[in-house]
Motif scaffolding. Structure first.
Motif, PDB file in Angstrom:
ATOM      1  N   PHE A   1      52.002  43.447  34.744  1.00 15.56           N
ATOM      2  CA  PHE A   1      50.819  43.795  35.525  1.00 15.56           C
ATOM      3  C   PHE A   1      50.133  42.541  36.070  1.00 15.56           C
ATOM      4  O   PHE A   1      49.714  42.494  37.226  1.00 15.56           O
ATOM      5  CB  PHE A   1      49.824  44.602  34.690  1.00 15.56           C
ATOM      6  CG  PHE A   1      50.246  46.022  34.417  1.00 15.56           C
ATOM      7  CD1 PHE A   1      51.237  46.651  35.154  1.00 15.56           C
ATOM      8  CD2 PHE A   1      49.631  46.744  33.402  1.00 15.56           C
ATOM      9  CE1 PHE A   1      51.613  47.964  34.890  1.00 15.56           C
ATOM     10  CE2 PHE A   1      49.998  48.056  33.131  1.00 15.56           C
ATOM     11  CZ  PHE A   1      50.990  48.666  33.877  1.00 15.56           C
ATOM     12  N   ASP A   2      49.997  41.519  35.237  1.00 10.09           N
ATOM     13  CA  ASP A   2      49.363  40.276  35.680  1.00 10.09           C
ATOM     14  C   ASP A   2      50.186  39.620  36.793  1.00 10.09           C
ATOM     15  O   ASP A   2      49.628  39.076  37.755  1.00 10.09           O
ATOM     16  CB  ASP A   2      49.184  39.310  34.515  1.00 10.09           C
ATOM     17  CG  ASP A   2      48.115  39.764  33.528  1.00 10.09           C
ATOM     18  OD1 ASP A   2      47.354  40.708  33.840  1.00 10.09           O
ATOM     19  OD2 ASP A   2      48.043  39.185  32.424  1.00 10.09           O
TER      20      ASP A   2
ATOM     21  N   ALA B   1      56.791  37.091  36.882  1.00  7.37           N
ATOM     22  CA  ALA B   1      56.567  37.208  35.437  1.00  7.37           C
ATOM     23  C   ALA B   1      57.521  36.334  34.635  1.00  7.37           C
ATOM     24  O   ALA B   1      57.325  36.130  33.430  1.00  7.37           O
ATOM     25  CB  ALA B   1      56.720  38.664  35.001  1.00  7.37           C
TER      26      ALA B   1
ATOM     27  N   LYS C   1      51.580  43.951  30.078  1.00  8.46           N
ATOM     28  CA  LYS C   1      50.506  43.055  30.535  1.00  8.46           C
ATOM     29  C   LYS C   1      51.084  41.926  31.373  1.00  8.46           C
ATOM     30  O   LYS C   1      50.538  41.576  32.425  1.00  8.46           O
ATOM     31  CB  LYS C   1      49.738  42.492  29.338  1.00  8.46           C
ATOM     32  CG  LYS C   1      48.602  41.546  29.750  1.00  8.46           C
ATOM     33  CD  LYS C   1      47.865  41.006  28.569  1.00  8.46           C
ATOM     34  CE  LYS C   1      46.672  40.149  28.928  1.00  8.46           C
ATOM     35  NZ  LYS C   1      46.734  39.407  30.163  1.00  8.46           N
ATOM     36  N   GLN C   2      52.183  41.374  30.930  1.00 10.00           N
ATOM     37  CA  GLN C   2      52.827  40.286  31.663  1.00 10.00           C
ATOM     38  C   GLN C   2      53.232  40.750  33.059  1.00 10.00           C
ATOM     39  O   GLN C   2      53.018  40.051  34.054  1.00 10.00           O
ATOM     40  CB  GLN C   2      54.045  39.799  30.878  1.00 10.00           C
ATOM     41  CG  GLN C   2      54.753  38.603  31.487  1.00 10.00           C
ATOM     42  CD  GLN C   2      55.946  38.155  30.640  1.00 10.00           C
ATOM     43  OE1 GLN C   2      56.202  38.692  29.574  1.00 10.00           O
ATOM     44  NE2 GLN C   2      56.669  37.183  31.147  1.00 10.00           N
TER      45      GLN C   2
ATOM     46  N   ASP D   1      45.624  50.733  35.504  1.00 12.12           N
ATOM     47  CA  ASP D   1      45.202  49.668  34.603  1.00 12.12           C
ATOM     48  C   ASP D   1      44.092  48.841  35.240  1.00 12.12           C
ATOM     49  O   ASP D   1      43.091  48.516  34.587  1.00 12.12           O
ATOM     50  CB  ASP D   1      46.398  48.775  34.269  1.00 12.12           C
ATOM     51  CG  ASP D   1      46.021  47.646  33.329  1.00 12.12           C
ATOM     52  OD1 ASP D   1      45.888  47.916  32.116  1.00 12.12           O
ATOM     53  OD2 ASP D   1      45.851  46.503  33.798  1.00 12.12           O
ATOM     54  N   ARG D   2      44.244  48.508  36.517  1.00  8.21           N
ATOM     55  CA  ARG D   2      43.230  47.704  37.195  1.00  8.21           C
ATOM     56  C   ARG D   2      41.951  48.503  37.431  1.00  8.21           C
ATOM     57  O   ARG D   2      40.853  47.962  37.377  1.00  8.21           O
ATOM     58  CB  ARG D   2      43.776  47.141  38.516  1.00  8.21           C
ATOM     59  CG  ARG D   2      44.842  46.038  38.353  1.00  8.21           C
ATOM     60  CD  ARG D   2      44.605  45.214  37.125  1.00  8.21           C
ATOM     61  NE  ARG D   2      45.416  44.026  37.010  1.00  8.21           N
ATOM     62  CZ  ARG D   2      46.005  43.652  35.882  1.00  8.21           C
ATOM     63  NH1 ARG D   2      45.943  44.392  34.805  1.00  8.21           N
ATOM     64  NH2 ARG D   2      46.672  42.532  35.817  1.00  8.21           N
TER      65      ARG D   2
ATOM     66  N   SER E   1      37.435  40.729  43.226  1.00  5.34           N
ATOM     67  CA  SER E   1      38.506  40.947  42.258  1.00  5.34           C
ATOM     68  C   SER E   1      39.720  41.501  43.002  1.00  5.34           C
ATOM     69  O   SER E   1      39.786  41.487  44.225  1.00  5.34           O
ATOM     70  CB  SER E   1      38.038  41.919  41.168  1.00  5.34           C
ATOM     71  OG  SER E   1      37.934  43.228  41.708  1.00  5.34           O
TER      72      SER E   1
ATOM     73  N   GLU F   1      49.610  41.518  39.999  1.00  3.99           N
ATOM     74  CA  GLU F   1      48.314  41.162  40.588  1.00  3.99           C
ATOM     75  C   GLU F   1      48.401  39.835  41.337  1.00  3.99           C
ATOM     76  O   GLU F   1      47.881  39.707  42.451  1.00  3.99           O
ATOM     77  CB  GLU F   1      47.235  41.089  39.506  1.00  3.99           C
ATOM     78  CG  GLU F   1      45.871  40.712  40.063  1.00  3.99           C
ATOM     79  CD  GLU F   1      44.774  40.790  39.035  1.00  3.99           C
ATOM     80  OE1 GLU F   1      43.937  39.859  39.011  1.00  3.99           O
ATOM     81  OE2 GLU F   1      44.723  41.766  38.265  1.00  3.99           O
ATOM     82  N   ARG F   2      49.053  38.852  40.745  1.00  2.00           N
ATOM     83  CA  ARG F   2      49.173  37.551  41.410  1.00  2.00           C
ATOM     84  C   ARG F   2      49.931  37.663  42.735  1.00  2.00           C
ATOM     85  O   ARG F   2      49.517  37.109  43.751  1.00  2.00           O
ATOM     86  CB  ARG F   2      49.852  36.536  40.486  1.00  2.00           C
ATOM     87  CG  ARG F   2      48.989  36.122  39.306  1.00  2.00           C
ATOM     88  CD  ARG F   2      49.571  34.925  38.565  1.00  2.00           C
ATOM     89  NE  ARG F   2      50.909  35.137  38.019  1.00  2.00           N
ATOM     90  CZ  ARG F   2      51.149  35.668  36.825  1.00  2.00           C
ATOM     91  NH1 ARG F   2      50.147  36.074  36.042  1.00  2.00           N
ATOM     92  NH2 ARG F   2      52.388  35.808  36.394  1.00  2.00           N
TER      93      ARG F   2
END
Length: 199
Positions: free
Chosen positions: A15-16, A39, A12-13, A63-64, A98, A19-20
């Motif tokens: 992937f986030d 990250a 998750k870390q 995931d997205r 998004s 995305e950023r």
């Protein structure tokens, strides 16, 4: 800490962070070093959880895409409420504001990523295909309620809405279209089939 929790949190870390980077700098800036730097972790963390960077990107995209499931449920629940054009305008704006547009650009920019995604996603472009399914499902629900014409080709309408919406939002660095412009586009496409006032 149990291994399963640690892996899930690391994924998750990462992937986030991806995305950023993708939203801020675009597909060309998305490298393994950029992701791990964003990250705040060592580069080895990414390679501990993914065979290679394209494998990471494929799982990131899927995931997205999975995030659209929540939007699909909310849009289906909106069937029979408000207006068809209003519901579609809200859904398309939420979708394209998004990470969706950036993910489409990422998939288009990387041949190896497209090859990896074909293993899990044999047809169409992830995000756009899932979004078209979401819109088609909503229109089918409205058709069952009599708010969309019984003979409406909801799959074609969905593809038109997604394609036109994507064109409106495609410039990642530009100013996103205003709600009124999105509503005007939606109205132009569904006026012939919607059986309720469009405002």
């Amino acid at each position: 800490m149990p291994t399963g929790v640690h892996i899930r949190d690391a994924r998750k870390q990462l992937f986030d962070a991806a995305e950023r980077v993708l939203l801020r700098e675009g597909p060309s800036a998305l490298t393994s070093r950029a992701v791990t730097t964003e990250a705040g972790c060592a580069k080895g963390v990414l390679h501990r959880h993914f065979a290679d960077f394209d494998g990471f990107l494929a799982e990131f995209v899927l995931d997205r895409v999975g995030l659209i499931d929540g939007q699909t449920a909310a849009l289906r629940e909106a069937a029979g409420t408000g207006t068809v054009a209003g519901n579609l305008t809200a859904a398309l704006t939420a979708l394209f504001e998004s990470v969706a547009v950036a993910v489409v650009g990422l998939v288009g920019a990387r041949d190896e990523l497209r090859d990896r995604l074909r293993e899990a996603w044999p047809a169409g472009v992830p995000v756009l295909t899932e979004a078209a399914i979401m819109i088609g499902s909503y229109l089918a629900a409205e058709r069952e309620l009599g708010r969309v014409a019984a003979d409406a080709d909801v799959d074609t309408l969905a593809a038109m809405l997604i394609g036109t919406g994507h064109l409106m939002f495609a410039d990642r660095t530009g100013v996103p279209p205003e709600a009124e412009a999105v509503h005007k586009m939606v109205t132009a496409i569904v006026t012939g089939v919607a059986r309720n006032p469009l405002r």
